[in-house]
Design an enzyme around this catalytic site. Sequence first.
Site, PDB file in Angstrom:
ATOM      1  N   ASP A  67     -46.796  19.233  -0.998  1.00  0.00           N
ATOM      2  CA  ASP A  67     -48.098  18.953  -1.494  1.00  0.00           C
ATOM      3  C   ASP A  67     -48.866  19.644  -0.553  1.00  0.00           C
ATOM      4  O   ASP A  67     -48.913  19.832   0.535  1.00  0.00           O
ATOM      5  CB  ASP A  67     -48.264  17.367  -1.726  1.00  0.00           C
ATOM      6  CG  ASP A  67     -47.846  16.578  -0.631  1.00  0.00           C
ATOM      7  OD1 ASP A  67     -47.451  17.095   0.535  1.00  0.00           O
ATOM      8  OD2 ASP A  67     -47.580  15.161  -0.804  1.00  0.00           O
ATOM      9  N   ASN A 136     -47.988   2.550  -1.637  1.00  0.00           N
ATOM     10  CA  ASN A 136     -48.131   2.278  -2.959  1.00  0.00           C
ATOM     11  C   ASN A 136     -46.610   2.891  -3.811  1.00  0.00           C
ATOM     12  O   ASN A 136     -46.829   2.764  -4.746  1.00  0.00           O
ATOM     13  CB  ASN A 136     -49.296   2.759  -3.755  1.00  0.00           C
ATOM     14  CG  ASN A 136     -49.518   4.168  -3.425  1.00  0.00           C
ATOM     15  OD1 ASN A 136     -48.442   5.111  -2.921  1.00  0.00           O
ATOM     16  ND2 ASN A 136     -50.470   4.790  -3.953  1.00  0.00           N
ATOM     17  N   HIS A 138     -45.815   5.942  -3.569  1.00  0.00           N
ATOM     18  CA  HIS A 138     -45.812   7.358  -3.947  1.00  0.00           C
ATOM     19  C   HIS A 138     -44.733   8.238  -3.412  1.00  0.00           C
ATOM     20  O   HIS A 138     -44.531   8.049  -2.033  1.00  0.00           O
ATOM     21  CB  HIS A 138     -47.290   8.058  -3.800  1.00  0.00           C
ATOM     22  CG  HIS A 138     -47.888   7.973  -2.669  1.00  0.00           C
ATOM     23  ND1 HIS A 138     -49.130   8.054  -2.156  1.00  0.00           N
ATOM     24  CD2 HIS A 138     -46.982   8.388  -1.269  1.00  0.00           C
ATOM     25  CE1 HIS A 138     -49.321   8.326  -1.007  1.00  0.00           C
ATOM     26  NE2 HIS A 138     -48.072   8.674  -0.499  1.00  0.00           N
ATOM     27  N   GLU A 143     -48.770   9.441  -7.800  1.00  0.00           N
ATOM     28  CA  GLU A 143     -49.421   7.994  -7.259  1.00  0.00           C
ATOM     29  C   GLU A 143     -48.812   7.212  -8.629  1.00  0.00           C
ATOM     30  O   GLU A 143     -48.653   7.480  -9.617  1.00  0.00           O
ATOM     31  CB  GLU A 143     -50.956   8.172  -7.551  1.00  0.00           C
ATOM     32  CG  GLU A 143     -51.455   9.102  -6.585  1.00  0.00           C
ATOM     33  CD  GLU A 143     -51.617   8.422  -4.999  1.00  0.00           C
ATOM     34  OE1 GLU A 143     -50.632   7.527  -4.675  1.00  0.00           O
ATOM     35  OE2 GLU A 143     -52.364   8.732  -4.396  1.00  0.00           O
TER      36      GLU A 143
END
Length: 242
Positions: A67, A136, A138, A143
């Site tokens: 990313d 979270n 990810h 997400e």
Amino acid sequence: MNIYTFRDEEQFVQTGANLITSLLHTNPRATLGLATGSTPVGLYAKLIEMHRQGLVSFAQTTTYNLDEYVGLPENHPESYRTFMNEKFFNHVDIQIERTHVPNGNAANPEEECLNYDKMLEEFGPVDLQLLGIGHNGHIGFNEPGESLSGGTHLVELQEKTRNANARFFPTLADVPTHAITMGVATILKARQILLLVRGEDKAEIVHRALKGPITTECPASLLQCHPNVVVLLDQGAGRLLV
Ligand code: F6R
């Protein structure tokens, strides 16, 4: 899934480095999928050390990063391209033109995403994909939510993620709002996945990802569908997996 928990930080890092170097020993042309963030920093340092000792060469290796932030100049200190150059690429014998990080400044981000996947289709699959996990759940910047995207795509970062990454920027407002990330399908195409997790604060999400239901609400739980995943945890991160 092969899950190993380490008491000793050095062993944790060495085991990850050994997995990568033994792959390169059998296939020097192997393709690596790479991650940024705090977790792999020690691993990259170990790989640099092993390279300096003559134990591994990256001369024929191709890499694809997961990313990149959108809108940060490539040479910005917090861009993932800068991170990779400084923490790894500049210190080993890799050919920089064989290292790929999505272009977060592409005039047409959608086209950039399609081209990134095309490149992976043509030159992939990735032999070993390195991953970290967000609080979270990810992976990459996929997400949690009601649905996930398969291919490389443009994503709006959740507040939790921007807050977590604010430690690298002067203020929260400086943290980019968007990123380009490989999608979960792209990630799951890798032949092998190496997930590294450190810290007590990740224990709960590690438990959810590895032992909980497979759900888009915890993108890392999709790793349970992959046939060849190695998970390396420090004691804190593995605390709830007894
Ligand atoms: C980084 C990435 C992220 C991180 C995750 C954990 O390229 O894709 O998914 O792996 O946010 O980050 P750290 O290691 O900083 O806790």
